[in-house]
Structure formats: structure tokens, C-alpha cells
Design an enzyme around this catalytic site. Structure first.
Site, mmCIF file in Angstrom:
data_model
loop_
_atom_site.group_PDB
_atom_site.id
_atom_site.type_symbol
_atom_site.label_atom_id
_atom_site.label_comp_id
_atom_site.label_asym_id
_atom_site.label_seq_id
_atom_site.Cartn_x
_atom_site.Cartn_y
_atom_site.Cartn_z
ATOM 1 N N ASP A 83 0.805 -1.228 0.000
ATOM 2 C CA ASP A 83 0.000 0.000 0.000
ATOM 3 C C ASP A 83 0.838 1.280 0.000
ATOM 4 O OD1 ASP A 83 0.741 -0.863 2.616
ATOM 5 O OD2 ASP A 83 -0.703 0.521 3.507
ATOM 6 N N GLU A 140 -0.434 -1.864 5.251
ATOM 7 C CA GLU A 140 0.570 -1.710 6.326
ATOM 8 C C GLU A 140 0.405 -0.366 6.999
ATOM 9 O OE1 GLU A 140 3.533 -0.827 8.861
ATOM 10 O OE2 GLU A 140 3.394 0.337 7.020
HETATM 11 ZN ZN LIG Z 1 5.239 3.935 6.084
HETATM 12 ZN ZN LIG Z 2 6.664 1.277 5.138
#
Ligand SMILES: [Zn+2]
Ligand SMILES: [Zn+2]
Length: 389
Positions: A83, A140
Site C-alpha cells: 500500500d 501496512e
Molecule cells: Zn510507512
Molecule cells: Zn513502510
């Protein structure tokens, strides 16, 4: 720099750059990584992986590559995050984000290209024993995609015994690595405190319970948690980052809302911080005749390497980059990473890789450094040959 793995990785450099810049041009957020995940799965199938499974942990992609079987062969997982971030890119690069207000400012585009490069090579050569499970993870940056993939049965379904990940690090030289055998990154928790007083005319403070005065005492006393309540050898950060109350010059408001973040390297300290914060906020409020509502929300846990796996990963790094290019005693950083959830599920390790003199992570001028690609690819190739034995 002369290792076989590094020579293989150099040969993949051009392709890896192409993949990386394509991801960079099309950044996607959190779990909504449809284009990225589709492209990743398509490449993995082209490489001839034994299995490619999509939709693990909502939008995660997993590929299985079987090497040679041997009596003690193991199954290891390597994770790349997919992401991007809600940042307006200011690099001016030819392959800059095509989506205004979104950008790969944490280098996850590079992490994907690195893992794809290693998988491409290993799927061709099969020059390793055991099984590699390549994990492409969404969300993440705040969504805890690693946790969602783990909860979706990632480790059981693919029989993963150990798990590894890398992250690029600006201001660290290209071709260098940094790791430790214990804590790498902090836990990042959030809190809200609402102080409920009694509003009124500013000229008649005795008729009110002024929540601003109470909040001042609370903010001051919270600082004593770091200085007096936690062990100084196991540091904590506690920052009140927002205070909201009142509108007028002559009105005492009825309430104050405080927000902030607490960072710690251990669950013990998270427990201490949470319970001391609650006691301080509620007791001080009561002392002034006010009430306090306290909400503490745990974010990503601390990222803690397992010593044996950290040594294997450091050995792989030393083999591809040279012994002096690997720092093995990195002091923990107050950043957080959701790979921590994977390290709670299985033994494994996380390593930093130099990104050279680029802008910092999450900066609008940040860019993953393509010169780092072969170093990351060779690290994974070497690790797989080493760890799966
Ligand atoms: Zn980051
Ligand atoms: Zn990262």
C-alpha cells in the site's frame, strides 16, 4: 558485492525497475489495492510459481515456490507490503503518481519489486531446498493488513515456519543493512482524554469547574510517566498532540478533549503507560471536581526479532553485501510496523536496507532508490537458500 546472488540480482535490475515504477505510478491505499494485487498476481503466475492465491486477508496475494525436497527442508515466508500513502507527491519524477493525493512515499513499491525479483529468479532456478511463500500484504499504513492476513489463516494454510521482511531506510548508505537480535521498532498506541467540567462566565470562575485548568494539570502530570514510572533503560514516548476547548474570550468551556500517542518497546511498558494514564487523568479530574473519560487504543505491537532468525538474516546480508556493510546492533527506532503481528505468529526477523540520500519516509519528495533493488533481491535469494535448508 561479488556473491552469486548479487550477480543474479543485477541481471534482474532492469525488470525490477520497470515493475517498481509501474507500482509507483499507480499508488493505492490500505486494503483497496486491486490494481497492484492484480498486477502482482499476474507476474507471479508468469514466473511459474506453483500456487498463486489472491484474497488472503481481504486483498493479500500469496505465491508458493517449491524448491528441492530434503529431509529437513523448511517453509519460509517473505513479506512485502503493497500500500501507498495519502500524500500529494512532489518529486516531479517522470513516473510520479498518476493519482493526485496518493503516493508511494514509504517505498513499498520497491519492496514489492524486490520480492518479485527474487521470486522470478528462484521460480526459474529452484536452486534451494524447502518452500518459499511470498507474501504480498495490503494495509501496512494503518490498517494492520499483516494481522488480517494472519487471522485469515496465512501461516497455517501455507505451512509457514519462519517469516522475514525488509524495509528501506533513507540516510543509510545503499548496499548496507541494519538489524538487531531483539527489538527493532516500537508499539504505537493512541489515546483520547475528555475532561468534563462545568462551563460558565469567565468573570465568575467560582461558579464553574474549569476543565482547561484541569487539563493543564493532567498534561503536566502525564510527563511523569516517562520520567518516574517506567524503567529508564526501556524508553517510552508519550506525546499529547492535540488539545481542543473553548471558542470565546469570556466563556469557560464545559470540556476539553486531549489526544496523543504513546510509543513503547515492550508490552510491559504499554501496560504501565495505560494504567498510569488512566489513574492520572481520572484522579486529577476528581481532585478538581471534574470527570475524565479515558480511551487507550492499542495499535501495532513492538517489532521484535527472534535472535536465531535475525542471525540467519544478518548472515545472508553479510554474504551479499560484505561483513562491514551489516550493522548487527541497531538501537530500536520509535517507528512502528505491522510486520510485528507476523513476528508474533512465527519466528522471524525484520531488517533495514539503505536507501541512500533520499528524502525521509512519508515525505512528499521521497522516492525509493532503484540502486537498492539488486541489494534487496540478492538478500532474499541468499536468505531462501540459507534459511530453508
Ligand atoms: Zn510507512
Ligand atoms: Zn513502510
Amino acid at each position: 558485492m561479488t556473491s552469486e546472488a548479487f550477480a543474479m540480482a543485477q541481471a534482474l535490475r532492469g525488470q525490477a525497475i520497470e515493475w517498481r515504477r509501474d507500482f509507483h505510478r499507480h499508488p493505492e491505499l490500505l486494503f483497496d489495492v486491486d490494481r497492484t494485487a492484480t498486477r502482482v498476481a499476474e507476474l507471479l503466475r508468469d514466473f511459474g510459481c506453483d500456487e498463486v492465491v489472491t484474497g488472503i486477508g481481504r486483498s493479500g496475494v500469496v505465491a508458493v515456490i517449491r524448491g528441492r525436497t530434503a529431509p529437513a527442508s523448511r517453509t519460509i515466508g517473505i513479506r512485502a507490503d503493497m500500500d501507498a500513502l495519502p500524500i500529494l507527491e512532489a518529486t516531479g519524477l517522470s513516473y510520479a503518481s498518476a493519482v493526485s493525493g496518493r503516493m508511494h512515499a514509504c517505498g513499498h513499491d520497491g519492496h514489492m519489486a524486490i520480492l518479485l525479483g527474487a521470486v522470478n529468479r528462484l521460480a526459474k532456478t529452484r536452486a534451494f531446498t524447502g518452500t518459499l511463500v511470498a507474501i504480498f500484504q495490503p494495509a501496512e499504513e494503518g490498517g494492520g493488513g499483516a494481522k488480517v492476513m494472519a487471522e485469515d489463516g496465512l501461516f497455517e494454510r501455507f505451512g509457514i515456519e519462519e517469516v522475514y521482511a525488509l524495509h528501506n531506510m533513507p540516510a543509510m548508505d545503499i548496499g548496507t543493512f541494519a538489524i538487531s537480535e531483539g527489538v527493532m521498532l516500537a508499539a504505537a498506541d493512541r489515546f483520547d482524554i475528555k475532561i468534563l467540567g462545568k462551563g460558565g462566565h469567565a468573570a465568575q470562575p467560582h461558579e464553574t469547574i474549569d476543565p482547561i485548568v484541569v487539563a493543564n494539570h493532567v498534561v503536566g502530570a502525564l510527563q511523569t510517566i516517562v520520567s518516574r514510572s517506567v524503567n529508564p533503560t526501556d524508553p517510552v514516548v508519550l506525546s499529547v498532540t492535540s488539545i481542543h476547548a473553548g471558542e470565546a474570550y469570556n466563556v469557560i468551556p464545559p470540556e476539553v478533549v486531549l489526544k496523543g500517542t504513546a510509543r513503547a518497546f515492550s508490552d510491559t511498558n504499554r501496560d504501565i503507560v495505560e494504567s498510569r494514564m488512566r489513574a492520572i487523568a481520572t484522579s486529577i479530574a476528581h481532585a478538581f471536581g471534574a470527570e475524565a473519560e479515558f480511551d487507550y487504543r492499542r495499535g501495532y505491537p513492538p517489532t521484535v526479532n527472534h535472535p536465531a532468525q535475525a542471525r540467519i538474516l544478518a548472515a545472508a546480508a553479510a554474504h551479499v553485501a560484505g561483513d562491514t556493510a551489516v550493522r548487527r546492533d541497531l538501537a530500536p527506532l520509535m517507528l512502528a510496523e505491522d510486520f510485528s503481528y507476523m513476528l508474533r505468529a512465527r519466528p522471524g526477523a525484520f531488517i533495514f536496507m539503505g536507501n541512500g540520500t533520499t528524502a525521509p519516509l512519508h515525505h512528499p519528495e521521497y522516492d525509493f532508490n532503484d540502486d537498492a533493488l539488486p541489494h534487496g533481491i540478492s538478500l532474499w535469494i541468499d536468505l531462501v537458500t540459507r534459511a530453508s535448508k
